[in-house]
Motif scaffolding. Structure first.
Motif, PDB file in Angstrom:
ATOM      1  N   UNK A 363       2.133 -13.511  -6.445  1.00 11.98           N
ATOM      2  CA  UNK A 363       3.023 -13.165  -5.341  1.00 11.98           C
ATOM      3  C   UNK A 363       2.184 -12.687  -4.159  1.00 11.98           C
ATOM      4  N   UNK A 364       2.333 -13.322  -2.984  1.00 13.57           N
ATOM      5  CA  UNK A 364       1.518 -12.947  -1.827  1.00 13.57           C
ATOM      6  C   UNK A 364       1.748 -11.479  -1.449  1.00 13.57           C
ATOM      7  N   UNK A 365       0.703 -10.866  -0.900  1.00  7.29           N
ATOM      8  CA  UNK A 365       0.721  -9.426  -0.651  1.00  7.29           C
ATOM      9  C   UNK A 365       1.941  -8.966   0.147  1.00  7.29           C
ATOM     10  N   UNK A 366       2.273  -9.700   1.212  1.00  6.14           N
ATOM     11  CA  UNK A 366       3.372  -9.257   2.075  1.00  6.14           C
ATOM     12  C   UNK A 366       4.690  -9.275   1.299  1.00  6.14           C
ATOM     13  N   UNK A 367       4.894 -10.354   0.553  1.00  7.47           N
ATOM     14  CA  UNK A 367       6.118 -10.473  -0.213  1.00  7.47           C
ATOM     15  C   UNK A 367       6.171  -9.418  -1.309  1.00  7.47           C
ATOM     16  N   UNK A 368       5.022  -9.174  -1.867  1.00  3.65           N
ATOM     17  CA  UNK A 368       4.949  -8.185  -2.929  1.00  3.65           C
ATOM     18  C   UNK A 368       5.359  -6.808  -2.410  1.00  3.65           C
ATOM     19  N   UNK A 369       4.875  -6.478  -1.211  1.00  2.00           N
ATOM     20  CA  UNK A 369       5.214  -5.182  -0.619  1.00  2.00           C
ATOM     21  C   UNK A 369       6.725  -5.096  -0.392  1.00  2.00           C
ATOM     22  N   UNK A 370       7.276  -6.209   0.088  1.00  2.00           N
ATOM     23  CA  UNK A 370       8.724  -6.236   0.332  1.00  2.00           C
ATOM     24  C   UNK A 370       9.490  -6.037  -0.978  1.00  2.00           C
ATOM     25  N   UNK A 371       8.966  -6.692  -1.990  1.00  2.00           N
ATOM     26  CA  UNK A 371       9.613  -6.619  -3.299  1.00  2.00           C
ATOM     27  C   UNK A 371       9.548  -5.208  -3.882  1.00  2.00           C
ATOM     28  N   UNK A 372       8.379  -4.601  -3.779  1.00  2.00           N
ATOM     29  CA  UNK A 372       8.235  -3.222  -4.246  1.00  2.00           C
ATOM     30  C   UNK A 372       9.268  -2.336  -3.565  1.00  2.00           C
ATOM     31  N   UNK A 373       9.417  -2.549  -2.268  1.00  2.00           N
ATOM     32  CA  UNK A 373      10.363  -1.762  -1.486  1.00  2.00           C
ATOM     33  C   UNK A 373      11.789  -2.008  -1.993  1.00  2.00           C
ATOM     34  N   UNK A 374      12.097  -3.271  -2.221  1.00  2.00           N
ATOM     35  CA  UNK A 374      13.432  -3.632  -2.701  1.00  2.00           C
ATOM     36  C   UNK A 374      13.752  -3.021  -4.055  1.00  2.00           C
ATOM     37  N   UNK A 375      12.749  -2.968  -4.918  1.00  2.00           N
ATOM     38  CA  UNK A 375      12.966  -2.377  -6.245  1.00  2.00           C
ATOM     39  C   UNK A 375      13.209  -0.878  -6.124  1.00  2.00           C
ATOM     40  N   UNK A 376      12.464  -0.257  -5.236  1.00  2.00           N
ATOM     41  CA  UNK A 376      12.623   1.182  -5.035  1.00  2.00           C
ATOM     42  C   UNK A 376      13.975   1.507  -4.430  1.00  2.00           C
ATOM     43  N   UNK A 377      14.390   0.651  -3.487  1.00  2.00           N
ATOM     44  CA  UNK A 377      15.634   0.929  -2.770  1.00  2.00           C
ATOM     45  C   UNK A 377      16.858   0.492  -3.580  1.00  2.00           C
ATOM     46  N   UNK A 378      16.644  -0.373  -4.569  1.00  2.00           N
ATOM     47  CA  UNK A 378      17.782  -0.840  -5.353  1.00  2.00           C
ATOM     48  C   UNK A 378      18.409  -2.101  -4.786  1.00  2.00           C
ATOM     49  N   UNK A 379      17.797  -2.700  -3.774  1.00  2.00           N
ATOM     50  CA  UNK A 379      18.378  -3.924  -3.229  1.00  2.00           C
ATOM     51  C   UNK A 379      17.977  -5.149  -4.048  1.00  2.00           C
ATOM     52  N   UNK A 380      16.984  -5.010  -4.913  1.00  2.00           N
ATOM     53  CA  UNK A 380      16.677  -6.083  -5.871  1.00  2.00           C
ATOM     54  C   UNK A 380      17.322  -5.696  -7.197  1.00  2.00           C
TER      55      UNK A 380
END
Ligand code: ADP
Ligand code: MG
Length: 713
Positions: A363-380
Motif C-alpha cells: 500500500x503506497x505511503x500516502x494511501x496508507x496514512x489515509x487508511x490509518x486515519x480512517x481506521x482510527x476515526x472509524x470511517x473504515x
C-alpha cells in the motif's frame, strides 16, 4: 512425587558414574525424572527368538548371535557402511548398517547381541539391514525393552533397565494425582505400577495398560493447563456483547449480505453462522476455530461475523498470510459487500456505503496514512490485510471482530498482537475483540483439542452444492503423463485454465524460482507448445504477482506454471485441471490444498499427480488422494501415516510432554477423557489449591513445553 524426582540428578542413581551421567546428558537425561520418562521405543519378544538357519525371507525375526567380523567403509556416495558377519551356531548372517558408523564400536568381534529385523538378501547373501540391536548383558525377562538413541551414547539397553529399576525402587510408591474414582471409571492402572510396567513389562497386555495410564497423565496435564488458561482469559477479559439482532430501525447487515449472495448458504454455513452469532452475543470474547475443507466457503461465514461487528458500530479486521491472498480476499469482499450501507453518524438519519480497505506492505505511503486515519476515526469499517496490520501505526476506533485466515501461518504472538489492538483503541475505551481463526487443513477434533485446546471448534463439513469432486489420478508412467497433458490442452481449448505445480527443489526461493522458470520454458517448447503460459513464484514482485493472477483470471494466461505459492486459498473458478510434478515429495495436506485450486465451480475438474517410483509411504499418500476428496478423511490418513509429530509442521514441537500419547485413533477417547477429567477437577477446585502436587506437575511438564512452544511459533 514426580516433581521431586525432577530435582534429583541422575548421578545419584547407583551405578551411574560421572562418565555415564555425561553420556546421558547428551541425550537430555539430567534428572531422575528424565530417566524414568525416557520410555522404551519398542519391545522385543524373546519367546519369538529364531535360529538363523530357520529364518524366512521377508519375515521379521529375532536372533541371538555372536559377531564374527566387522568391516567399516564408505559407499560411493559417501554414506557410512558397517558390515558384520554374525553367527548363532545354526548359520551365518550378514548385518549391514547404513549411516551408523558407531556400530563398529558398539559391536566388536566376539560381542553377543540380539538382532531384530526383516530378512532380505543382497547378492545372494542373507542379511539384515539396519536391524534393531540390543546387547544382551545379563537380562533375562521375556520382553526386552529397546530404548531410543541409547546405543549412540554407548549405553546398552540393559544398563538403562538397571538404572530405571534402581531409580523406581528408591522412589518407592509414587504419589498418584488421579483420584481413585477416576482411575476406576477409566480403568487406569495406578501410577507406580505403570512406571514399573512400561520399563519392564511382564506381558504385552500389561505394557499397553501402563502406556495408556502414562499417556493419560500427559494428556491430563495438557488439558488442565488449557482449561486453566481459558479460565484466566475469561476472568481478565473485557468483551463486547455484539447485537446479533440489530436494534429497531438499524439495518441487518448480515441478512442483507446473505440475501444478496448469488447462492444460498449451505446448511453447514448456516450452522456455523449461528454458532458464531451465539458467541458474539456473549460478554466473553469469542475464541473459535473454523475448520473446513478447501472450498467449503469459510470466507462467507467469516464475513457474517465481521458484519455483526460493523452493524453494532464496530470494525472488523481480516488478516491473511500472503499478499496474493489478502488482495484476493479484498477484491472478493469488496464485491460481495458492494451494495451494503451503514448508518452515517455525520448525517442525521443518513447512511454511507460500507467502507472496506486493503492494507499490505505494498500500500503506497500516502494511501496508507489515509487508511490509518480512517481506521482510527472509524470511517473504515472493514480492513483486509497481511502482517502489515500488525504494525504500531494501525489503531482502531473500535475493533469488534478479528478473523485470521490460514491461521497456521501465523504465530500465537501475531494473533495476540492483532487482538490487542481492540484493547488499545484510539479512543481509550477499548475492549477485547472476538476472534475467529480459520484453517483449511482440517484436523480431527481430538487433535484440535490437544493442539488448539484453548479454542472452540466449528466445522464446515459440507461443500456447496453443485461442486463436482475433483477426479484425481496418480500418473505413474510416461503414457499417463501424456494423457494428462492432452487433458490440459483440451480444457484450455474449452476456455478453461490449468495449473502446473513445479517440482519441489531443495534450496532457497531463488533456486525454486529458477527451476520454475526452466519448467515453463520446457513446457512451452514441448507438450504445451502454442498455449499462453504464465509463471508465478515467490521471487516475483508483489505487483507482478497480482498482475499475473489477474491475467490468469481473465484468461489471457491459460496455463499457470507455479511454485507452491498458489497453495494458499487462490480462487479462480475457471481453473479445471492441475498437474503436480514430483507429487511424491509433497505431504498429504499440501497436495490436498493444491488440489483445492481446481474444482471450484460446477465443471468437472482433474488433478494429475506425477510420480514414478515412490516409497511405500508416498504411494499410500497418493492413493489416499486418488481415493477421496474429503479433507477430514485425509487428515485421518495423514495422522495414521505420520503421527502427530509432523501433522502441523513445527507448531507442536514444543509439546514435548506428549511422549506416549498418540493421536492416532487409539488414544482419541483418552483425549476426550482427559478433557472431561480436567474440567471436572477444575470445576471443584479452579486453581488446584487442593491438589498442589498436581498443580506443580502441570507447571513442570506443560510449563516448560509451552514456553518452548510459544517461543518457536
Ligand atoms: P474456503 O473455505 O476454501 O476458504 P471460499 O470461502 O474461498 O472457500 O469459497 C470458495 C468458493 O465458493 C468461493 O468462490 C465462494 O464464493 C463460493 N461459495 C461459498 N459459499 C457458497 C455456497 N453456499 N454456495 C455456492 N458457492 C459458495
Ligand atoms: Mg479460504
Amino acid at each position: 512425587m514426580l516433581t521431586r524426582l525432577a530435582a534429583i540428578p541422575v548421578r545419584e542413581v547407583r551405578k551411574v558414574g560421572d562418565k555415564r551421567a555425561e553420556a546421558l546428558a547428551t541425550i537430555d537425561i539430567v534428572t531422575v525424572l528424565d530417566l524414568i520418562t525416557h520410555y522404551p521405543r519398542r519391545y522385543i519378544d524373546r519367546t519369538r527368538q529364531a535360529d538363523v538357519a530357520g529364518m524366512r525371507m521377508g519375515e521379521e525375526s529375532l536372533v541371538l548371535a555372536r559377531v564374527d567380523s566387522v568391516r567399516s567403509r564408505r559407499t560411493r556416495n559417501g554414506r557410512a557402511l558397517v558390515e558384520l558377519e554374525v553367527d548363532d551356531g545354526t548359520g551365518a548372517l550378514r548385518v549391514t548398517f547404513f549411516n551408523q558408523a558407531w556400530r563398529a564400536r558398539q559391536l566388536p568381534v566376539g560381542t553377543e547381541a540380539l538382532f531384530f529385523g526383516k530378512l532380505d538378501s543382497y547378492r545372494g547373501k542373507r542379511q539384515f539391514t539396519n536391524p534393531v540391536v540390543d546387547l544382551v548383558g545379563n537380562r533375562t525377562g521375556r520382553i526386552v525393552p529397546i530404548y531410543p538413541t541409547s546405543e549412540k551414547t554407548g549405553i546398552a539397553g540393559w544398563e538403562f533397565g538397571e538404572w530405571v529399576e534402581e531409580a523406581l525402587h528408591r522412589a518407592g510408591a509414587l504419589y498418584d494425582p488421579l483420584p481413585a474414582r477416576w482411575r476406576d471409571e477409566l480403568e487406569l492402572m495406578d501410577r507406580t505400577s505403570a512406571f514399573g510396567a512400561i520399563h519392564a513389562p511382564e506381558s504385552f497386555a500389561q505394557q499397553e495398560r501402563a502406556r495408556r495410564r502414562l499417556a493419560f497423565d500427559e494428556l491430563l496435564r495438557l488439558q488442565l493447563e488449557v482449561v486453566m488458561r481459558r479460565h484466566v482469559l475469561e476472568r481478565d477479559s473485557r468483551g463486547i456483547r455484539h447485537s446479533v439482532v440489530p436494534a429497531v430501525g438499524s439495518p441487518d447487515l448480515v441478512d442483507a449480505f446473505v440475501g444478496q449472495l448469488p447462492f444460498p448458504l449451505t446448511a453447514a454455513q448456516r450452522r456455523a453462522v449461528a454458532e458464531i452469532g451465539a458467541d458474539l452475543a456473549k460478554a466473553l470474547p469469542m475464541h473459535r476455530l473454523l475448520q473446513g475443507d478447501v472450498g467449503s466457503g469459510k470466507t462467507v461465514v467469516a464475513l457474517c461475523a465481521l458484519l455483526v461487528a460493523v452493524q453494532g458500530g464496530h470494525q472488523g479486521a481480516l488478516m491473511a498470510p500472503t499478499e496474493v491472498l489478502a488482495e484476493q480476499h479484498f477484491l472478493g469482499v469488496r464485491e460481495l459487500l458492494s451494495d451494503l450501507v451503514v448508518p452515517d453518524p455525520e448525517r442525521l438519519g443518513g447512511s454511507r456505503p460500507l467502507a472496506v480497505a486493503l492494507l499490505t506492505n505494498r500500500t503506497p505511503a500516502a494511501e496508507r496514512a489515509r487508511l490509518h486515519e480512517g481506521l482510527r476515526a472509524g470511517s473504515v469499517d472493514l480492513v483486509v490485510g497481511t502482517h502489515a496490520l500488525l504494525t504500531d501505526e494501525v489503531r482502531f476506533s473500535s475493533l469488534g471482530v478479528v478473523v485470521i485466515d490460514e491461521q497456521h501461518r501465523f504465530g500465537v504472538e501475531q494473533r495476540n498482537t492483532l487482538r490487542a489492538k481492540g484493547r488499545d483503541a484510539a479512543d481509550g475505551e477499548g475492549a477485547d475483540p472476538d476472534l475467529l481463526v480459520m484453517t483449511a487443513t482440517p484436523i480431527p477434533r481430538t487433535a484440535a483439542m490437544v493442539f488448539f485446546g484453548d479454542l472452540d471448534v466449528t466445522e464446515l463439513d459440507e461443500l456447496p452444492a453443485g461442486r463436482s469432486p475433483v477426479r484425481t489420478e496418480w500418473a505413474r508412467t510416461p503414457e499417463d503423463e501424456q494423457a494428462a497433458w492432452s487433458r490440459v490442452r483440451d480444457e484450455v481449448a474449452a476456455g478453461h485454465r490449468a495449473y502446473v505445480v513445479c517440482p519441489l527443489v531443495e534450496g532457497s526461493e531463488r533456486v525454486q524460482a529458477t527451476s520454475a522458470t526452466g519448467e515453463r520454458a520446457r513446457l512451452e517448447s514441448t507438450v504445451l507448445a502454442g498455449l499462453r503460459i504464465g509463471l508465478l513464484h515467490g521471487q516475483l514482485k508483489a505487483a507482478d504477482k497480482e498482475g499475473i493472477m489477474q491475467r490468469f483470471r481473465d484468461g489471457e494466461i491459460q496455463v499457470l506454471v507455479a511454485t507452491t505459492v498458489i497453495e494458499v486459498g487462490v480462487d479462480v473458478p475457471e481453473a479445471t485441471v492441475m498437474v503436480v510434478q514430483d507429487a511424491d515429495r509433497f505431504g498429504i495436506a499440501q497436495l490436498h490444498q493444491l488440489r483445492g485450486r481446481v474444482g471450484r465451480s460446477d465443471r468437472v475438474s482433474w488433478c494429475y499427480l506425477f510420480a514414478e517410483a515412490t516409497s511405500p509411504e508416498a504411494a499410500m499418500r497418493l492413493e489416499a488422494l486418488e481415493r477421496t476428496n474429503d479433507g477430514f478423511e485425509l487428515a485421518e490418513v495423514d495422522l495414521e501415516l505420520r503421527g502427530e509429530g509432523t501433522i502441523l509442521g513445527t507448531r507442536q514441537k514444543g509439546r514435548s510432554d506428549l511422549k506416549l500419547a498418540s493421536l492416532r485413533r487409539g488414544d482419541r477417547p483418552l483425549v476426550e477423557a482427559a478433557r472431561r477429567v480436567a474440567e471436572s477437577l477444575l470445576a471443584e477446585d479452579p486453581s488446584l489449591d487442593e491438589a498442589p502436587h498436581l498443580a506443580d506437575e502441570v507447571r513442570l511438564f506443560v510449563g516448560e513445553a509451552e514456553a518452548a512452544f510459544l517461543l518457536k511459533s
